[in-house]
Design a protein around this motif. Structure first.
Motif, PDB file in Angstrom:
ATOM      1  N   SER A  91      14.062  10.623 -21.150  1.00 31.06           N
ATOM      2  CA  SER A  91      13.531   9.509 -20.660  1.00 31.06           C
ATOM      3  C   SER A  91      14.174   9.389 -19.352  1.00 31.06           C
ATOM      4  N   VAL A  92      15.221  10.139 -18.986  1.00 32.44           N
ATOM      5  CA  VAL A  92      15.923   9.867 -17.579  1.00 32.44           C
ATOM      6  C   VAL A  92      14.954  10.749 -16.640  1.00 32.44           C
ATOM      7  N   VAL A  93      14.314  10.105 -15.945  1.00 36.77           N
ATOM      8  CA  VAL A  93      13.402  10.534 -14.934  1.00 36.77           C
ATOM      9  C   VAL A  93      13.517   9.958 -13.607  1.00 36.77           C
ATOM     10  N   GLU A  94      13.832  10.481 -12.506  1.00 37.84           N
ATOM     11  CA  GLU A  94      14.180   9.869 -10.870  1.00 37.84           C
ATOM     12  C   GLU A  94      12.768   9.558 -10.756  1.00 37.84           C
ATOM     13  N   LEU A  95      12.492   8.289 -10.290  1.00 41.03           N
ATOM     14  CA  LEU A  95      11.272   8.010  -9.836  1.00 41.03           C
ATOM     15  C   LEU A  95      11.305   7.700  -8.154  1.00 41.03           C
ATOM     16  N   VAL A  96      10.295   7.832  -7.510  1.00 39.52           N
ATOM     17  CA  VAL A  96      10.169   7.306  -5.997  1.00 39.52           C
ATOM     18  C   VAL A  96       9.951   6.244  -5.838  1.00 39.52           C
ATOM     19  N   THR A  97      10.782   5.504  -5.130  1.00 47.41           N
ATOM     20  CA  THR A  97      10.872   3.900  -4.771  1.00 47.41           C
ATOM     21  C   THR A  97      10.427   3.814  -3.337  1.00 47.41           C
ATOM     22  N   PHE A  98       9.694   2.527  -2.708  1.00 48.74           N
ATOM     23  CA  PHE A  98       9.422   2.461  -1.584  1.00 48.74           C
ATOM     24  C   PHE A  98      10.699   1.885  -0.762  1.00 48.74           C
ATOM     25  N   LYS A  99      10.985   2.527   0.536  1.00 47.54           N
ATOM     26  CA  LYS A  99      11.937   2.045   1.352  1.00 47.54           C
ATOM     27  C   LYS A  99      11.472   0.458   1.801  1.00 47.54           C
ATOM     28  N   GLU A 100      10.160   0.275   1.991  1.00 50.13           N
ATOM     29  CA  GLU A 100       9.573  -0.653   2.364  1.00 50.13           C
ATOM     30  C   GLU A 100       8.178  -0.702   1.921  1.00 50.13           C
ATOM     31  N   LYS A 101       7.851  -1.987   1.520  1.00 48.73           N
ATOM     32  CA  LYS A 101       6.454  -2.275   1.078  1.00 48.73           C
ATOM     33  C   LYS A 101       5.144  -1.555   2.026  1.00 48.73           C
ATOM     34  N   PRO A 102       4.427  -0.807   1.702  1.00 49.89           N
ATOM     35  CA  PRO A 102       3.289  -0.472   2.592  1.00 49.89           C
ATOM     36  C   PRO A 102       2.642  -1.501   3.145  1.00 49.89           C
ATOM     37  N   ARG A 103       2.081  -1.443   4.501  1.00 47.92           N
ATOM     38  CA  ARG A 103       1.559  -2.442   5.161  1.00 47.92           C
ATOM     39  C   ARG A 103      -0.057  -2.014   5.101  1.00 47.92           C
ATOM     40  N   LEU A 104      -0.865  -3.054   5.394  1.00 49.15           N
ATOM     41  CA  LEU A 104      -2.399  -2.830   5.550  1.00 49.15           C
ATOM     42  C   LEU A 104      -2.713  -2.606   7.172  1.00 49.15           C
ATOM     43  N   ILE A 105      -3.313  -1.572   7.211  1.00 49.98           N
ATOM     44  CA  ILE A 105      -3.709  -1.004   8.574  1.00 49.98           C
ATOM     45  C   ILE A 105      -5.147  -1.029   8.943  1.00 49.98           C
ATOM     46  N   ASN A 106      -5.547  -0.992  10.164  1.00 50.65           N
ATOM     47  CA  ASN A 106      -7.103  -0.547  10.283  1.00 50.65           C
ATOM     48  C   ASN A 106      -7.315   0.844  10.305  1.00 50.65           C
ATOM     49  N   VAL A 107      -8.301   1.215   9.454  1.00 48.33           N
ATOM     50  CA  VAL A 107      -8.803   2.543   9.355  1.00 48.33           C
ATOM     51  C   VAL A 107     -10.436   2.522  10.081  1.00 48.33           C
ATOM     52  N   GLU A 108     -10.213   3.497  10.802  1.00 50.94           N
ATOM     53  CA  GLU A 108     -11.646   3.535  11.521  1.00 50.94           C
ATOM     54  C   GLU A 108     -12.839   3.799  10.518  1.00 50.94           C
ATOM     55  N   GLY A 109     -14.000   3.251  10.492  1.00 47.73           N
ATOM     56  CA  GLY A 109     -15.025   3.484   9.848  1.00 47.73           C
ATOM     57  C   GLY A 109     -15.014   2.318   8.438  1.00 47.73           C
ATOM     58  N   LEU A 110     -13.829   1.680   8.421  1.00 49.91           N
ATOM     59  CA  LEU A 110     -13.886   0.803   7.102  1.00 49.91           C
ATOM     60  C   LEU A 110     -14.454  -0.322   7.351  1.00 49.91           C
ATOM     61  N   ASN A 111     -14.677  -1.106   8.464  1.00 47.68           N
ATOM     62  CA  ASN A 111     -15.504  -2.263   8.725  1.00 47.68           C
ATOM     63  C   ASN A 111     -16.888  -1.981   8.407  1.00 47.68           C
TER      64      ASN A 111
END
Length: 654
Positions: A79-99
């Motif tokens: 059960s001892v498994v190292e997990l990746v944690t965020f250094k900072e919470k991901p942001r919401l960004i503008n992605v071309e084409g999403l609108n």
């Protein structure tokens, strides 16, 4: 004397304590060794696994082998498994084409909108600053394809019938005859891309005066691109008129963004690359000879072809299949993992698919250089459904779903032009009574294609059968994890289900056995399938599942279920949806491992997890008493269903 007796008494206590510690240690070692065996069969010869049915239906009767309580959590040593944690919470960004994907004004009816139920809930997921590789490209290209499709749908409704050239079918085969290649080459259009087992056969006669010729698989060109991407460039360098040059085959890809990628050569002298593609070597080993005259003799029509050997040396090849004036038949076919070239009936080379250059993308074949073409034939192409016939559409249409919670939602990964695979599933295991009664819902999750015709055929299919969910990105392999989250969204927010299952469109699922395995037991914290308890990231860059240290620093993965088929309980699916909505769970490009990472995070939040391993989930092929059989062609799927109906036994067709 008192000191002596006291020291002996203390000594006896120390020895007694020491012996007690040893005894406890033996007991604990014995207990956890036996528990560990129930979780992994990779070490030594393990006892017979407890089936899922036995696990879920264990009533703890007196005298039974009660391991159900032990199976609800992993042994501490695992059960001892190292997990990746965020250094900072991901942001919401503008992605071309999403609108454009979310603001294009089109007046869909309520029925038409049913194919976009998940689409409308994925915008935030596609806006994350930690998005998967190719998310930005997949969204940008999807916006172009979506706009094109909407215009085409509108035109088809306005005119009721499109011009024949505009509304081409997706045919099984296309051909071209008797063309001499020029500098610009001879072209053969592939209307709806390639699927697994599609093949392109070129029959021609090399002309050594031009020194080489090329067979190219071209992709779909976007409006802003100067040239279409090259999914595969198969370049044949000829020995020359006097056999003075070393013959060579090179394979490569090209994109407008990245240019030419890493070339692969055959023969590749001194190469230590032992990685195979679909079990076939990348470069076929051949006998080499020093005398170029022997080359000509050995490859004359009257001479037998030399046998393959594992050791190669010296110069030239005695059975090089391409020589001036010698006709050849070369067949390039699409496998599961890559392209394979067979020349004159013998396998010559294999080439693994590269990122964002997959078979469905192919829109044409170009033959360029020194070659007189007798014919080019492409067959085994994806054939769209003839919905005008309509004789069984109603029987295959997704039944209405009840307002109450489903027992299970099954999400099936598919790509746009896999028409035949989806029809095979509709005619077989999607006919189980549990599905037809609405107890279980099955939905196909499909990203957009870059080909307008494929998208239009897919749209018509979605409207006819009501079991397709379109997704707002182009269907690249690197974006599969987004499909997994989409399935969870549907199973939590749209068609609420007690369990959520993921599978592939080339898998046969015995729904009756799946349901009997989960029925009547604790429906919380479940990950059920073929579980891998001990695995590590592949650090070899040439490996299909390569993961860099930057992507995933830990040296091992938590337990995960193999992708062809696994089941999670509603609480885990809800945790996954909320975790991504709040940007608290990491995105990871290997979708099945990603689920394992999220389940481990769920466990670390204090929730109980049941990791249930069942060896009846077959990742490759079929075995008797299967629950799931993977890598089944449409013909095999139909055969498996027929055997179940006639023989009432889960017998394989291989």
């Amino acid at each position: 004397m008192k000191k002596y007796l006291l020291s002996r008494k203390v000594g006896r206590k120390k020895w007694a304590g020491f012996l007690l510690i040893i005894a406890l240690g033996i007991i604990l070692f014995t207990r956890y060794s036996s528990v560990g065996k129930s979780y992994s069969s990779s070490v030594g010869e393990s006892p017979k696994k407890q089936s899922a049915f036995e696990f879920f239906n264990n009533n703890n009767n007196e005298g039974s082998n009660d391991v159900a309580d032990e199976n609800v959590k992993l042994p501490e040593s695992k059960s001892v498994v190292e997990l990746v944690t965020f250094k900072e919470k991901p942001r919401l960004i503008n992605v071309e084409g999403l609108n454009e994907l979310y603001s294009l004004n089109y007046n869909f009816s309520k029925e038409e909108s049913k194919a976009l139920l998940v689409w409308n809930k994925m915008r935030l997921l596609l806006s994350r600053s930690d998005g998967l590789n190719l998310t930005a490209q997949g969204v940008k290209e999807a916006a172009i394809a979506w706009n094109d499709l909407l215009l085409f749908i509108e035109k088809s409704k306005a005119t009721k019938s499109l011009d024949e050239k505009e509304n081409e079918d997706c045919p099984y085969s296309v051909t071209a005859f008797n063309a001499t290649t020029s500098r610009d080459g001879s072209n053969l259009r592939i209307p709806c891309g390639l699927v697994e087992d599609s093949s392109i056969t070129v029959i021609g006669i090399p002309d050594a005066k031009q020194e080489s010729f090329q067979i190219e698989l071209a992709g779909t060109k976007l409006p802003e691109e100067l040239k279409p991407p090259i999914v595969l460039n198969y370049n044949v360098i000829l020995p020359g008129e006097n056999l003075t040059k070393e013959p060579l085959i090179t394979q490569n890809t090209w994109t407008d963004e990245s240019g030419w990628s890493k070339v692969e050569k055959c023969p590749d002298h001194g190469s230590t690359d032992l990685i195979k593609v679909d079990g076939l070597v990348k470069c076929n080993a051949k006998i080499f000879r020093n005398n170029v005259e022997e080359i000509a003799n050995a490859t004359s029509p009257s001479s037998p072809i030399s046998a393959d050997v594992s050791n190669a040396s010296a110069y030239g090849t005695s059975n090089y299949p391409f020589l001036e004036g010698n006709p050849f038949t070369a067949t390039l076919w699409a496998g599961i993992e890559g392209f394979h070239m067979t020349v004159n009936g013998r396998h010559e080379t294999s080439f693994a698919y590269r990122e964002k250059l997959e078979p469905w993308l192919v829109s044409g074949v170009n033959v360029i250089g020194g070659l007189d073409i007798i014919s080019i034939l492409a067959k085994g192409l994806p054939v769209s459904n003839d919905l005008d016939l309509g004789f069984d559409v109603e029987d295959l249409k997704a039944p209405p779903t009840p307002k109450k919670r489903l027992v299970m939602l099954i999400g099936v990964f598919s790509t746009g032009n896999n028409f035949e695979r989806r029809m095979a599933l509709r005619r077989t295991w999607m006919q189980y009574e549990a599905v037809r009664s609405g107890e279980v819902a099955v939905r196909f999750f499909i990203g957009l294609d870059k080909n307008r015709q494929v998208n239009f055929e897919l749209w018509k299919e979605a409207q006819a059968y009501g079991d397709v969910q379109l997704l707002p990105f182009v269907d690249y392999y690197s974006l599969l994890t987004l499909k997994t989250i989409a399935i969870c969204i549907m199973g939590v927010k749209i068609l609420p289900a007690k369990y959520v299952m993921k599978t592939d469109d080339d898998a046969f699922v015995r729904i009756d056995q799946v349901l009997s395995s989960v029925k009547g037991k604790d429906p919380n914290g479940l990950l059920y399938g073929g579980i891998s308890f001990e695995s590590a990231p592949h650090r070899d860059k040439d490996n299909k599942w390569y993961i860099s240290v930057e992507e995933y620093p830990p040296s091992s993965y938590p337990p995960w279920a193999h992708g062809p088929g696994y089941i999670i309980s509603r609480d885990i699916a809800k945790f996954i949806v909320q975790g991504h909505q709040e940007r608290e769970l990491m995105l990871f490009k290997l979708e099945d491992v990603a689920v394992g990472i999220w389940v481990e995070e769920f466990r670390r939040k204090g929730n109980k997890v049941q990791y249930v391993d069942d060896d009846r989930f077959h990742n490759a092929g079929c075995d008797s008493d299967y629950i799931l059989a993977h890598y089944q062609t449409p013909r095999m799927v139909l055969c498996l269903w027929e055997k179940l109906q006639k023989e009432h036994e889960p017998n394989c067709c291989e």
